[in-house]
Enzyme design. Structure first.
Site, short mmCIF file in Angstrom:
data_model
loop_
_atom_site.label_atom_id
_atom_site.label_comp_id
_atom_site.label_asym_id
_atom_site.label_seq_id
_atom_site.Cartn_x
_atom_site.Cartn_y
_atom_site.Cartn_z
N HIS A 270 40.21 -15.15 -61.54
CA HIS A 270 40.29 -15.32 -60.20
C HIS A 270 39.60 -13.93 -59.34
O HIS A 270 39.65 -14.04 -58.22
CB HIS A 270 41.68 -15.20 -59.71
CG HIS A 270 42.43 -13.71 -60.01
ND1 HIS A 270 42.75 -13.46 -61.15
CD2 HIS A 270 43.13 -12.85 -59.23
CE1 HIS A 270 43.24 -12.26 -61.38
NE2 HIS A 270 43.35 -12.02 -60.21
N CYS A 271 38.84 -13.36 -60.11
CA CYS A 271 38.17 -12.05 -59.55
C CYS A 271 36.81 -11.73 -59.94
O CYS A 271 36.00 -12.06 -58.93
CB CYS A 271 38.80 -10.64 -60.14
SG CYS A 271 40.39 -10.27 -59.55
N ILE A 272 36.45 -11.88 -61.23
CA ILE A 272 34.88 -11.53 -61.64
C ILE A 272 33.86 -12.34 -61.10
O ILE A 272 32.91 -12.15 -60.41
CB ILE A 272 34.88 -11.14 -62.89
CG1 ILE A 272 35.51 -9.99 -63.41
CG2 ILE A 272 33.29 -10.72 -63.40
CD1 ILE A 272 35.93 -9.78 -64.80
#
Length: 434
Positions: A270-272
């Site tokens: 969900h981030c990178i």
């Protein structure tokens, strides 16, 4: 008002409201309940709320015993946002994805904030944890809060404190991961530090919400850029007949000046894969073009296609086409030893193989049934790995190297292995590095 709230937080008499009960919000719930706070969990998903009220877990690495203990200590989960008025602290942990144009989608944050606005009151602190671009907290949340006639810094307090959860990492917990916190005013900062200081071993204050927002982006852009570099190095090394994983292992013996990053089939989670685009989008407002970041994004986004090309080439060398071949994808979570499938490159590769005419199956001990996803649809269950089942596939694509896989069994019985994780160190005729 500030002193009263600080007193309630420091005495653990405050009621903590956590909005969004997923991979970020639920660990916070458990941590606050663990140290004695009354906790209310808010989520729009009734199914999640029902499971939590029954003391059950829907996240693999969070045990049901931990949830039941929180419930026994007074934790309540609800879809009724009127409960927000009871909370002294409201911590927002909702998704911040990208839209189809690869631009920030703040709809979850803004819809959540709009749902909370009618229930805000004097003496509360609102903390946003969702990853976003610098300026979101004071450009979007601040005016909404003050539209209620509440003065931020006097009546109510506003902070940004980015989540740093790493699901499946046994070396760090919610308590032990340092927490960055930036307040809209100094009073907000003081309250934010008190809010998190009760449950996190180390709180790291920064000068503003924007500095905290940028901190989170830098952390993940740092990783995305370095992964992009090593993915590009992988392609170059492969053309030269060099095993990039051997090179990384050798380089990592240098005790200074080198940090090992590892190539793979693409970025997931969900981030990178998402965070860099939040900064590139915001930078345009200032007339800036983040070329370095965007180039890394292009390299990483191309990795699933690169791996599929290696699958096609390996099959061609064996007088087979992708069309009609039976292909087993090993691991569909975005990283090893978790059940989190958000932005998983495995799913993109499954779709590409299916579109090319392959009969695609998967095995993932952490994901027994392919879940309902907004954009990806497969009616599949994880198959059982044994000598017979493995041997019946034309190709086994190692996409996520879970520790639960028996890699010796796979190597011994697979007709062809395309290894996108560098798991197999010894060369073999039926193993292709991707």
């Amino acid at each position: 008002m500030k002193q009263q709230l600080l007193q309630r937080l420091n005495d653990r008499a405050a009621i903590i409201g956590v909005v969004g009960l997923g991979y970020v919000g639920l660990p916070l719930v458990l941590r606050y309940a663990e140290v004695g706070y009354k906790v209310i969990g808010l989520d729009i998903d009734q199914a999640k709320v029902d499971l939590l009220q029954q003391g059950k877990s829907y996240i693999e690495h969070i045990t049901e015993s931990a949830i039941q203990l929180a419930v026994d200590r007074g934790f309540e989960a609800t879809t009724d946002f009127t409960y927000a008025e009871q909370a002294d602290a409201l911590i927002i942990c909702v998704p911040t994805p990208l839209n189809k144009y690869r631009e920030p989608d703040l709809s979850f944050v803004l819809d959540t904030m709009d749902s909370l606005i009618p229930h805000l009151r004097v003496g509360q602190v609102v903390s946003l944890e969702s990853t976003t671009y610098p300026g979101t907290t004071d450009e979007e949340l601040l005016p909404r809060i003050e539209s209620r006639g509440l003065k931020v810094g006097n009546d109510i307090f506003l902070v940004y404190s980015p989540e740093r959860e790493d699901p499946g990492n046994p070396n760090f917990t919610t308590r032990t991961i340092p927490k960055v916190c930036g307040g809209h005013t100094q009073a907000c900062q003081d309250v934010g530090v008190a809010l998190y200081g009760q449950v996190i071993d180390r709180v790291v204050p920064v000068s503003s919400t924007r500095a905290a927002e940028m901190t989170k982006l830098l952390e993940n852009i740092h990783r995305a850029v370095n992964i992009g570099l090593v993915n590009e190095m992988k392609i170059v090394a492969d053309k030269m007949g060099i095993d990039i994983h051997e090179v990384i292992r050798a380089a990592a013996t240098k005790p200074f000046g080198f940090v090992p990053y590892y190539p793979g089939p693409g970025l997931g989670g969900h981030c990178i894969p998402i965070d860099p685009f939040y900064l590139t989008w915001k930078a345009r407002e200032y007339g800036l073009h983040t070329r370095f970041i965007e180039l890394a994004g292009e390299v990483n986004s191309a990795m699933p296609d690169y791996v599929i090309g290696k699958v096609a080439s390996a099959l061609n060398q064996r007088m087979k086409s992708v069309n009609g071949s039976r292909i087993l994808v090993l691991g569909i979570a975005y990283k090893k030893n978790v059940d989190d499938m958000r932005e998983s490159p495995s799913v993109f590769m499954m779709e590409k193989l299916r579109d090319l005419g392959a009969d695609v199956q998967y095995c993932d001990p952490h994901v027994p049934v392919f879940p309902k996803m907004r954009e990806h649809h497969f009616d599949l269950k994880s198959i059982e790995l044994n000598a017979l089942s493995i041997s019946q596939f034309d190709c086994v694509l190692l996409a996520t190297d879970h520790d639960k896989f028996d890699f010796t069994l796979i190597e011994k019985n697979a007709q062809l292995i395309v290894d996108a994780r560098g798991k197999y160190l010894v060369r073999a005729d039926h193993i292709v590095k991707a």
